[in-house]
Write an enzyme that holds these catalytic residues in place. Structure first.
Site, PDB file in Angstrom:
ATOM      1  N   ASN A  10       0.869  -1.181   0.000  1.00 27.42           N
ATOM      2  CA  ASN A  10       0.000   0.000   0.000  1.00 27.42           C
ATOM      3  C   ASN A  10       0.900   1.223   0.000  1.00 27.42           C
ATOM      4  O   ASN A  10       1.486   1.558   1.020  1.00 27.42           O
ATOM      5  CB  ASN A  10      -0.897  -0.020   1.250  1.00 27.42           C
ATOM      6  CG  ASN A  10      -1.685   1.267   1.401  1.00 27.42           C
ATOM      7  OD1 ASN A  10      -1.844   2.020   0.442  1.00 27.42           O
ATOM      8  ND2 ASN A  10      -2.172   1.521   2.606  1.00 27.42           N
ATOM      9  N   LYS A  12       0.083   4.248  -0.282  1.00 29.16           N
ATOM     10  CA  LYS A  12      -0.554   5.457   0.281  1.00 29.16           C
ATOM     11  C   LYS A  12      -0.328   6.647  -0.674  1.00 29.16           C
ATOM     12  O   LYS A  12      -0.366   6.444  -1.874  1.00 29.16           O
ATOM     13  CB  LYS A  12      -0.016   5.742   1.687  1.00 29.16           C
ATOM     14  CG  LYS A  12       0.034   4.482   2.545  1.00 29.16           C
ATOM     15  CD  LYS A  12       0.316   4.761   3.985  1.00 29.16           C
ATOM     16  CE  LYS A  12       0.538   3.442   4.721  1.00 29.16           C
ATOM     17  NZ  LYS A  12       0.324   3.549   6.141  1.00 29.16           N
ATOM     18  N   HIS A  96      -9.359   1.156   4.742  1.00 34.63           N
ATOM     19  CA  HIS A  96      -8.066   1.313   5.423  1.00 34.63           C
ATOM     20  C   HIS A  96      -8.240   2.256   6.617  1.00 34.63           C
ATOM     21  O   HIS A  96      -9.028   3.203   6.560  1.00 34.63           O
ATOM     22  CB  HIS A  96      -7.029   1.862   4.444  1.00 34.63           C
ATOM     23  CG  HIS A  96      -5.643   1.829   5.000  1.00 34.63           C
ATOM     24  ND1 HIS A  96      -5.162   2.814   5.842  1.00 34.63           N
ATOM     25  CD2 HIS A  96      -4.649   0.926   4.870  1.00 34.63           C
ATOM     26  CE1 HIS A  96      -3.919   2.512   6.185  1.00 34.63           C
ATOM     27  NE2 HIS A  96      -3.583   1.366   5.613  1.00 34.63           N
ATOM     28  N   GLU A  98      -6.565   4.638   7.679  1.00 38.73           N
ATOM     29  CA  GLU A  98      -6.352   6.067   7.400  1.00 38.73           C
ATOM     30  C   GLU A  98      -7.588   6.678   6.738  1.00 38.73           C
ATOM     31  O   GLU A  98      -7.891   7.851   6.946  1.00 38.73           O
ATOM     32  CB  GLU A  98      -5.094   6.246   6.529  1.00 38.73           C
ATOM     33  CG  GLU A  98      -3.836   6.019   7.359  1.00 38.73           C
ATOM     34  CD  GLU A  98      -2.649   5.476   6.595  1.00 38.73           C
ATOM     35  OE1 GLU A  98      -2.628   5.543   5.354  1.00 38.73           O
ATOM     36  OE2 GLU A  98      -1.724   4.956   7.252  1.00 38.73           O
ATOM     37  N   GLU A 168      -5.391  -5.200  10.469  1.00 40.31           N
ATOM     38  CA  GLU A 168      -4.385  -4.175  10.676  1.00 40.31           C
ATOM     39  C   GLU A 168      -4.658  -3.447  11.986  1.00 40.31           C
ATOM     40  O   GLU A 168      -5.455  -2.490  12.016  1.00 40.31           O
ATOM     41  CB  GLU A 168      -4.425  -3.159   9.529  1.00 40.31           C
ATOM     42  CG  GLU A 168      -4.130  -3.764   8.172  1.00 40.31           C
ATOM     43  CD  GLU A 168      -3.553  -2.716   7.239  1.00 40.31           C
ATOM     44  OE1 GLU A 168      -2.442  -2.940   6.754  1.00 40.31           O
ATOM     45  OE2 GLU A 168      -4.169  -1.668   7.044  1.00 40.31           O
ATOM     46  N   GLY A 174       2.288   2.177  10.617  1.00 42.06           N
ATOM     47  CA  GLY A 174       3.182   3.319  10.454  1.00 42.06           C
ATOM     48  C   GLY A 174       3.876   3.749  11.729  1.00 42.06           C
ATOM     49  O   GLY A 174       4.467   4.816  11.786  1.00 42.06           O
ATOM     50  N   SER A 214       3.399  -2.238  10.250  1.00 37.49           N
ATOM     51  CA  SER A 214       4.857  -2.210  10.398  1.00 37.49           C
ATOM     52  C   SER A 214       5.527  -3.535  10.024  1.00 37.49           C
ATOM     53  O   SER A 214       6.504  -3.947  10.670  1.00 37.49           O
ATOM     54  CB  SER A 214       5.240  -1.778  11.819  1.00 37.49           C
ATOM     55  OG  SER A 214       4.753  -0.470  12.082  1.00 37.49           O
TER      56      SER A 214
END
Ligand code: PEP
Length: 252
Positions: A10, A12, A96, A98, A168, A174, A214
């Site tokens: 991904n 991003k 996701h 985010e 996730e 991150g 991560s």
């Protein structure tokens, strides 16, 4: 049953068209011998066409990072399935964290996107995961069960053939903090069990559940050797070609 591992990058909001070309030209030489892992790159919308053109004769698939549920219309900044099919992409990431955190995504909108996506052959990667406070309060399973049930509302067992789930934990995305292989395995087994209860043993044995948070070459072996971890959704480490290739090799 042996599920084929799936490693997806991904990207991003990273990598221009030129950078996407450079990355794909580099990775091509490293993955030509790999056949037992599904490899997917999810660049930004502007790089999708370039990525599809450059990966055409390779085993690397391409995914988008989101899609709208409606066919077309007044949805500034959104993109439709018809647009993704025209490129065409193989996968799309839905829900996701985010998107949930910054753009108001909810289980309900994930479900709408999922239902529309499953009218096409594009494979959805549905992301779920608890926040740090939720884990610390001991409600991880409750959160995961709610996200899974609400996201999959109305989805049939047949449609589940095309679905990939990505677990996730938000606290691991991150941050450099990874769930331990045991922590991840525990939630993956829980998700597989929920899918067994909701659908059948067959659906739960076939569905692929990726871990994301991560993941890097140094922890990929341990995570990917867990029985219910069928791949990885990789953010930061997927931007570096040699690092991403090492993670793919861990899945072989
Ligand atoms: C992600 O973006 O899905 C992700 C897991 O990011 P990172 O690997 O950087 O934690």
């Amino acid at each position: 049953m042996k599920r084929k591992k799936i490693i997806a990058g991904n990207w991003k909001m990273n990598h221009t068209i030129a950078e996407t070309s450079g990355f794909i030209n580099e990775i091509k030489g490293h993955v030509s011998e790999i056949s037992d892992v599904d490899i997917v790159l999810c660049p930004t919308f502007t790089s999708l066409q370039t990525a599809v053109n450059l990966t055409r004769d390779t085993i690397v698939g391409v995914g988008a990072q989101n899609v709208h549920w409606d066919r077309n219309g007044a949805f500034t900044g959104e993109i439709s399935l018809a647009m993704l099919l025209e490129i065409p992409v193989d996968y799309v990431i839905l829900g996701h964290s985010e998107r949930r955190q910054y753009f108001g995504e909810s289980d309900e909108t994930v479900n709408k996107r999922l239902k529309s996506t499953l009218t096409t052959l594009i494979k959805p990667i549905v992301c779920i995961g608890e926040k740090l406070g939720e884990r610390e309060s001991g409600i991880t399973e409750k959160v995961i069960a709610r996200q899974l049930n609400d996201s999959l509302n109305g989805i049939t067992a047949d449609q589940m053939d095309n679905v990939v789930i990505a677990y996730e934990p938000v606290w691991a995305i991150g941050t450099g903090v990874t769930a331990t292989p045991d922590q991840a395995q525990e939630v993956h087994a829980f998700i597989r069990n929920l899918i067994n209860e909701k659908y059948s043993a067959n659906v739960s044995e076939n569905i692929r559940i990726q871990y994301g948070g991560s993941v890097k070459s140094s922890n990929a072996d341990d995570l990917l050797s867990q029985p219910d971890i069928d791949g990885a959704l990789v953010g930061g480490a997927s931007l570096d070609c040699s690092e991403f290739v090492k993670i793919i090799r861990s899945a072989e």
